[in-house]
Design a protein around this motif. Structure first.
Motif, mmCIF file in Angstrom:
data_model
loop_
_atom_site.group_PDB
_atom_site.id
_atom_site.type_symbol
_atom_site.label_atom_id
_atom_site.label_comp_id
_atom_site.label_asym_id
_atom_site.label_seq_id
_atom_site.Cartn_x
_atom_site.Cartn_y
_atom_site.Cartn_z
ATOM 1 N N UNK A 50 32.716 23.903 19.099
ATOM 2 C CA UNK A 50 32.032 24.921 18.433
ATOM 3 C C UNK A 50 31.149 24.596 17.941
ATOM 4 N N UNK A 51 30.041 25.772 17.993
ATOM 5 C CA UNK A 51 28.716 25.595 17.614
ATOM 6 C C UNK A 51 28.114 24.266 17.895
ATOM 7 N N UNK A 52 28.182 23.686 18.793
ATOM 8 C CA UNK A 52 27.668 22.452 19.214
ATOM 9 C C UNK A 52 26.405 22.817 19.818
ATOM 10 N N UNK A 53 25.718 21.565 20.228
ATOM 11 C CA UNK A 53 24.472 21.488 20.976
ATOM 12 C C UNK A 53 24.790 21.949 22.263
ATOM 13 N N UNK A 54 24.342 23.149 23.184
ATOM 14 C CA UNK A 54 24.651 23.448 24.164
ATOM 15 C C UNK A 54 24.273 22.199 25.198
ATOM 16 N N UNK A 55 24.522 22.544 26.310
ATOM 17 C CA UNK A 55 24.108 21.540 27.435
ATOM 18 C C UNK A 55 23.495 22.062 28.479
ATOM 19 N N UNK A 56 22.269 21.959 28.673
ATOM 20 C CA UNK A 56 21.670 22.594 29.794
ATOM 21 C C UNK A 56 22.005 22.270 31.115
ATOM 22 N N UNK A 57 22.506 21.136 31.189
ATOM 23 C CA UNK A 57 22.934 20.681 32.725
ATOM 24 C C UNK A 57 24.332 21.414 32.924
ATOM 25 N N UNK A 58 25.156 21.389 31.886
ATOM 26 C CA UNK A 58 26.343 22.086 32.247
ATOM 27 C C UNK A 58 26.238 23.476 32.661
ATOM 28 N N UNK A 59 25.186 24.234 31.983
ATOM 29 C CA UNK A 59 24.784 25.642 32.218
ATOM 30 C C UNK A 59 24.326 25.866 33.609
ATOM 31 N N UNK A 60 23.307 24.663 33.939
ATOM 32 C CA UNK A 60 22.855 24.893 35.125
ATOM 33 C C UNK A 60 23.882 24.639 36.534
ATOM 34 N N UNK A 61 24.711 23.549 36.235
ATOM 35 C CA UNK A 61 25.766 23.535 37.231
ATOM 36 C C UNK A 61 26.710 24.723 37.277
ATOM 37 N N UNK A 62 26.887 25.273 36.245
ATOM 38 C CA UNK A 62 27.901 26.432 36.286
ATOM 39 C C UNK A 62 27.155 27.435 36.980
ATOM 40 N N UNK A 63 25.984 27.607 36.791
ATOM 41 C CA UNK A 63 25.071 28.599 37.435
ATOM 42 C C UNK A 63 25.173 28.693 39.054
ATOM 43 N N UNK A 64 25.142 27.292 39.533
ATOM 44 C CA UNK A 64 25.030 26.986 40.911
ATOM 45 C C UNK A 64 26.459 27.227 41.539
ATOM 46 N N UNK A 65 27.592 26.954 40.670
ATOM 47 C CA UNK A 65 28.958 27.021 41.090
ATOM 48 C C UNK A 65 29.206 28.554 41.152
ATOM 49 N N UNK A 66 28.869 29.307 40.025
ATOM 50 C CA UNK A 66 29.456 30.740 40.257
ATOM 51 C C UNK A 66 28.655 31.544 39.606
ATOM 52 N N UNK A 67 27.181 31.225 39.217
ATOM 53 C CA UNK A 67 26.446 32.321 38.421
ATOM 54 C C UNK A 67 26.544 33.499 39.180
ATOM 55 N N UNK A 68 26.533 34.528 38.273
ATOM 56 C CA UNK A 68 26.226 36.004 38.874
ATOM 57 C C UNK A 68 24.832 36.468 39.083
ATOM 58 N N UNK A 69 24.666 37.272 40.010
ATOM 59 C CA UNK A 69 23.316 38.062 40.121
ATOM 60 C C UNK A 69 23.287 39.091 39.368
ATOM 61 N N UNK A 70 24.368 39.799 39.138
ATOM 62 C CA UNK A 70 24.357 41.058 38.659
ATOM 63 C C UNK A 70 25.083 41.031 37.163
ATOM 64 N N UNK A 71 24.352 39.886 36.305
ATOM 65 C CA UNK A 71 24.931 39.620 35.057
ATOM 66 C C UNK A 71 24.327 40.573 33.993
ATOM 67 N N UNK A 72 24.772 40.814 32.939
ATOM 68 C CA UNK A 72 24.590 41.469 31.610
ATOM 69 C C UNK A 72 24.571 40.399 30.252
ATOM 70 N N UNK A 73 23.718 41.085 29.614
ATOM 71 C CA UNK A 73 23.687 40.385 28.163
ATOM 72 C C UNK A 73 24.783 40.469 27.624
ATOM 73 N N UNK A 74 25.075 39.576 26.498
ATOM 74 C CA UNK A 74 26.118 39.986 25.356
ATOM 75 C C UNK A 74 25.646 39.331 24.267
ATOM 76 N N UNK A 75 26.048 40.045 22.880
ATOM 77 C CA UNK A 75 25.451 39.899 21.690
ATOM 78 C C UNK A 75 26.535 39.846 20.854
ATOM 79 N N UNK A 76 26.363 38.838 19.742
ATOM 80 C CA UNK A 76 27.009 38.590 18.780
ATOM 81 C C UNK A 76 27.126 39.915 17.466
#
Length: 194
Positions: free
Chosen positions: A168-194
C-alpha cells in the motif's frame, strides 16, 4: 517543454522501444525498454507532475542513448487525483499522436505489485477508505484478477484480503507497469479517480 521535433516525423517508431509513465500518485513513475536494456525512474514530486514530466522523459531517453521516440506508450490509468491522472494521460496521448505510437492503459495499482503469488494492493482514498485490488502475480506481472480495483472501507478491504501480503502507498514500479501494459494493456482504457 519537450521538443518533439527532435524525432523526425517521417521515421517509423522502433517497435521494440516502449515507454511507460504514471502520474496518478505523488510519484512520477517512468520506465523505458529497448534492445539496449531497461531504464526506470520513480521520484516523489507531490503535485509537480506537469512541470517535471517532459524533462524526466527526455532524460530517460538520453540516458538510454535513444531518440525521443517509441512505438508503444503504457499509461497508468489511476486511480489518482483528477489533475494528476489527466497530466499523464494527456502527455501520453500527445506523444503517441506525434510518434504514431499506440497507447495502452493499465490500472496504476498494478505498478504496486511485488514478487509472485496472490497479493493485495491499495492506495489511500481518504476518509477511512482505500482503492484496492487483489491480484495473482507471476514474474512481477498481474496474471489474474482475484478482486478487481474498487473503493472499499479499510475494514472491508482488510477482510477481503485476509492474510495475503498487502502493498500500500508504496513507490510504484515503472517496469511493473510497463510489463503489465505489454502483457494485457487495454487500448480502450478509461481513467479512474480517487
Amino acid at each position: 517543454m519537450t521538443d518533439l521535433s527532435a524525432s523526425p516525423a517521417h521515421l517509423t517508431p522502433p517497435a521494440d522501444v516502449v515507454l511507460a509513465l504514471d502520474t496518478a500518485t505523488p510519484f512520477l513513475t517512468l520506465a523505458l525498454t529497448s534492445p539496449g536494456g531497461e531504464q526506470e525512474e520513480c521520484r516523489e514530486v507531490g503535485r509537480a507532475h506537469a512541470e517535471q514530466l517532459p524533462g524526466a522523459v527526455q532524460t530517460l531517453f538520453a540516458r538510454a542513448g535513444l531518440h525521443l521516440r517509441a512505438a508503444t506508450v503504457v499509461i497508468g490509468t489511476g486511480p489518482g487525483s483528477y489533475t494528476g491522472v489527466r497530466v499523464g494521460a494527456s502527455y501520453a496521448l500527445g506523444l503517441a499522436r506525434v510518434w504514431g505510437a499506440q497507447v495502452r492503459g493499465v490500472p496504476t495499482l498494478e505498478a504496486l505489485v511485488r514478487g509472485d503469488g496472490p497479493q493485495a494492493v491499495s492506495l489511500d482514498a481518504r476518509k477511512g477508505h482505500v482503492y484496492g485490488a487483489v491480484y495473482d502475480v507471476r514474474g512481477g506481472v498481474v496474471t489474474g484478477v482475484i478482486h478487481p480495483p474498487q473503493k472499499h472501507s479499510l475494514d472491508a478491504f482488510e477482510m477481503l484480503r485476509g492474510t495475503l501480503p498487502h502493498h500500500q502507498e508504496g513507490r510504484p514500479s515503472g517496469l511493473a507497469l510497463l510489463r503489465a501494459g505489454l502483457a494485457h494493456g487495454q487500448s480502450d482504457w478509461t481513467l479512474s479517480y480517487l
